[in-house]
Design a protein around this motif. Structure first.
Motif, short mmCIF file in Angstrom:
data_model
loop_
_atom_site.label_atom_id
_atom_site.label_comp_id
_atom_site.label_asym_id
_atom_site.label_seq_id
_atom_site.Cartn_x
_atom_site.Cartn_y
_atom_site.Cartn_z
N GLY A 1 -6.84 -7.18 3.56
CA GLY A 1 -6.38 -6.00 2.85
C GLY A 1 -7.45 -4.95 2.64
O GLY A 1 -7.15 -3.81 2.26
N LYS B 1 -5.14 -2.39 -8.74
CA LYS B 1 -3.67 -2.34 -8.56
C LYS B 1 -2.98 -3.45 -9.35
O LYS B 1 -1.80 -3.31 -9.69
N TYR B 2 -3.70 -4.55 -9.63
CA TYR B 2 -3.04 -5.74 -10.13
C TYR B 2 -3.53 -6.22 -11.49
O TYR B 2 -2.84 -6.98 -12.15
N ASN C 1 -3.13 -2.07 4.81
CA ASN C 1 -2.22 -2.03 3.67
C ASN C 1 -1.05 -3.00 3.81
O ASN C 1 -0.07 -2.91 3.08
N ASN C 2 -1.16 -3.93 4.76
CA ASN C 2 -0.04 -4.82 5.07
C ASN C 2 -0.09 -6.16 4.33
O ASN C 2 0.69 -7.05 4.64
N TYR C 3 -1.00 -6.31 3.37
CA TYR C 3 -1.19 -7.62 2.76
C TYR C 3 -1.06 -7.58 1.24
O TYR C 3 -1.66 -8.37 0.53
N GLU C 4 -0.25 -6.65 0.74
CA GLU C 4 -0.15 -6.47 -0.70
C GLU C 4 0.46 -7.68 -1.41
O GLU C 4 0.06 -8.01 -2.53
N GLN D 1 -2.23 -10.25 -1.74
CA GLN D 1 -3.19 -9.78 -2.73
C GLN D 1 -2.67 -9.97 -4.15
O GLN D 1 -3.39 -10.40 -5.04
N LYS D 2 -1.40 -9.67 -4.33
CA LYS D 2 -0.77 -9.83 -5.65
C LYS D 2 -0.85 -11.29 -6.09
O LYS D 2 -1.20 -11.59 -7.25
N ILE E 1 -9.44 -3.05 -5.00
CA ILE E 1 -8.10 -3.62 -4.83
C ILE E 1 -7.57 -4.15 -6.16
O ILE E 1 -6.38 -4.02 -6.47
N THR F 1 -4.07 -16.57 0.36
CA THR F 1 -4.19 -15.37 -0.48
C THR F 1 -5.57 -14.75 -0.35
O THR F 1 -5.72 -13.52 -0.38
#
Length: 215
Positions: free
Chosen positions: A157, A213-214, A161-164, A167-168, A210, A150
């Motif tokens: 990330g 977003k979470y 943008n391919n690792y959301e 990241q979450k 980042i 992670t």
């Protein structure tokens, strides 16, 4: 990403790929397994995660033994600081095997740090030998692998943008359990190796972007 595409398109995985053994598993089921495993962190009474990172362009300045020593030293220092408040505390370190040569190198570097010390002077609360344990035989090592994954997603990330998904999972399971000092993560739970205030501030800024977003 390569495994995800292979699973999605139902294409064979080449024999030389280290994830060949997962060929018959559905990608979504594996992600579900990783999430459930990381969720175990919430049930552990005491946990403080420490992650170290080096800028790629700085790698060439140091030999492999020196680089391993610097990263290992950062972790050992943080561990000793955390548990030195009681004489009865003892930390035992486990590593996932890499190769015979690297494993020996890690053990030698660890032994050197234990015996020579540094600004901490003496690692009196850490066992004097490093243990190598296979991840498929240890839940703890597996969790550490997923935590590392992670964190890698977080770093990747920054420019993609391919690792959301990674990241979450980082913010849901890892971020709350990172070591903090005076409420700060950078320099405590996330350490740059070698110390570099400019790189640290860069990571702090990017991670904060980042995180919106979470969190």
């Amino acid at each position: 990403m390569e495994f995800k595409n292979s699973s999605k398109n139902k294409t064979p995985i080449k024999d030389n790929k280290d994830f060949k053994f997962l060929e018959n598993y559905d990608y979504h089921k594996l992600i579900e397994f990783v999430e459930k495993t990381l969720c175990l962190l919430n049930d552990i009474e005491y946990k403080k995660i420490v992650l170290t990172v080096t800028k790629n362009k700085n790698n060439s300045q140091y030999s492999e033994p020196k680089m391993l020593k610097m990263h290992l030293q950062e972790h050992m220092q943080r561990i000793e600081m955390e548990i030195q408040d009681s004489e009865e505390n003892l930390a035992v370190l486990f590593f996932d095997p890499v190769s015979e040569n690297t494993d020996k190198l890690l053990r030698d570097v660890y032994f050197e740090l234990i015996n020579e010390g540094d600004f901490i002077e003496k690692y009196s609360h850490i066992k004097d030998s490093l243990n190598i344990e296979h991840s498929h035989q240890s839940v703890g090592i597996q969790i550490a692998d997923y935590i590392s994954g992670t964190f890698s997603a977080m770093l990747r990330g920054i420019t993609s943008n391919n690792y959301e998904l990674g990241q979450k999972m980082f913010f849901e399971y890892v971020y709350p359990n990172l070591r903090r000092y005076n409420g700060k993560i950078m320099g405590a739970g996330i350490r740059e190796v070698q110390s570099d205030s400019q790189f640290r501030n860069y990571l702090k800024t990017e991670f904060e972007k980042i995180s919106k977003k979470y969190l």
